[in-house]
Design an enzyme around this catalytic site. Sequence first.
Site, PDB file in Angstrom:
ATOM      1  N   SER A 135      -3.996  -6.332  -7.138  1.00 49.89           N
ATOM      2  CA  SER A 135      -4.983  -6.690  -6.127  1.00 49.89           C
ATOM      3  C   SER A 135      -5.792  -7.903  -6.589  1.00 49.89           C
ATOM      4  O   SER A 135      -5.225  -8.972  -6.819  1.00 49.89           O
ATOM      5  CB  SER A 135      -5.872  -5.483  -5.827  1.00 49.89           C
ATOM      6  N   ASP A 204       0.210  -0.980   3.023  1.00 50.09           N
ATOM      7  CA  ASP A 204      -1.055  -1.396   2.410  1.00 50.09           C
ATOM      8  C   ASP A 204      -2.086  -1.651   3.504  1.00 50.09           C
ATOM      9  O   ASP A 204      -1.896  -2.505   4.361  1.00 50.09           O
ATOM     10  CB  ASP A 204      -0.838  -2.663   1.578  1.00 50.09           C
ATOM     11  N   HIS A 233      -2.499   0.881  -0.585  1.00 50.65           N
ATOM     12  CA  HIS A 233      -3.035  -0.065  -1.566  1.00 50.65           C
ATOM     13  C   HIS A 233      -3.283   0.587  -2.923  1.00 50.65           C
ATOM     14  O   HIS A 233      -3.089  -0.056  -3.956  1.00 50.65           O
ATOM     15  CB  HIS A 233      -4.342  -0.664  -1.043  1.00 50.65           C
TER      16      HIS A 233
END
Length: 262
Positions: A135, A204, A233
């Site tokens: 991320s 996600d 995610h």
Amino acid sequence: MLPVGLLLYERKLIYFPTRELELMPGELGLRFEDVPLVAEDGVRIHAWFLPAPKSRLTVLVSHGNGGNISHRLPRAALLQEALAADVLLYDYRGYGRSAGTPDEEGTYRDARAAYRYLVESRGVRPERLMLFGESLGSAVTLDLAVSHPCGAVVLESPFTSIRDMARVALPWLPLGSFVRTRYDSLSKVEKLRVPLLVLHGDRDQIVPFAQGERLFRAAPAPKRFFRIIGAGHNDTYLIGGQAYRRAFVDFATDYFTEPTSR
């Protein structure tokens, strides 16, 4: 110039640090060393070095924008076991036991401090070093990888830029020209000169799957893309299971075949 109040608000929308370490490596049976780091601007950074028996490589992990390194221990244990790898987890400034307040340049400095520790203090050869970012950490990792030698890069749930993410999160507001935090991975990825693995959950809900695909397309070869079917995610390695593990193992086997010692 962006008013100070708006800049602070912008940062609050990007960084979600927590101070309390909710899990210690020993609770998962992991050996570890507390590592104090100092960034270029003097900010003190906290890290854990997790040594593996008969390690083949070292993984430097740059985590996402929430929590701290204690929340990355289960994944670190998976990487250590699957790859026979030493793992270094570090917290950005303002996260966990690290001093300071997070901002874009600060996170880059913190990553460089972690890199210097591995290469200069522990004697890790750059070609035996895998840089892994998830991320927000994908942008931090990519910035490090295009300016420092390493063996390979793994990006999980990567985004193209903060401006692109702002358009996703707040599509009704014309924020593009006002956003000062960049994390512009799309402009950097073409400079990558080592093998790349991109992993992204196709469900996600935070970073659009399409952004991971776009970043991958812009990257030079050699590269691989692993679609984590059904993953969001924050559950990539849980949903991905053995297939997720195998993606790492196959990638490492192809690009880290030479046995090594620290």
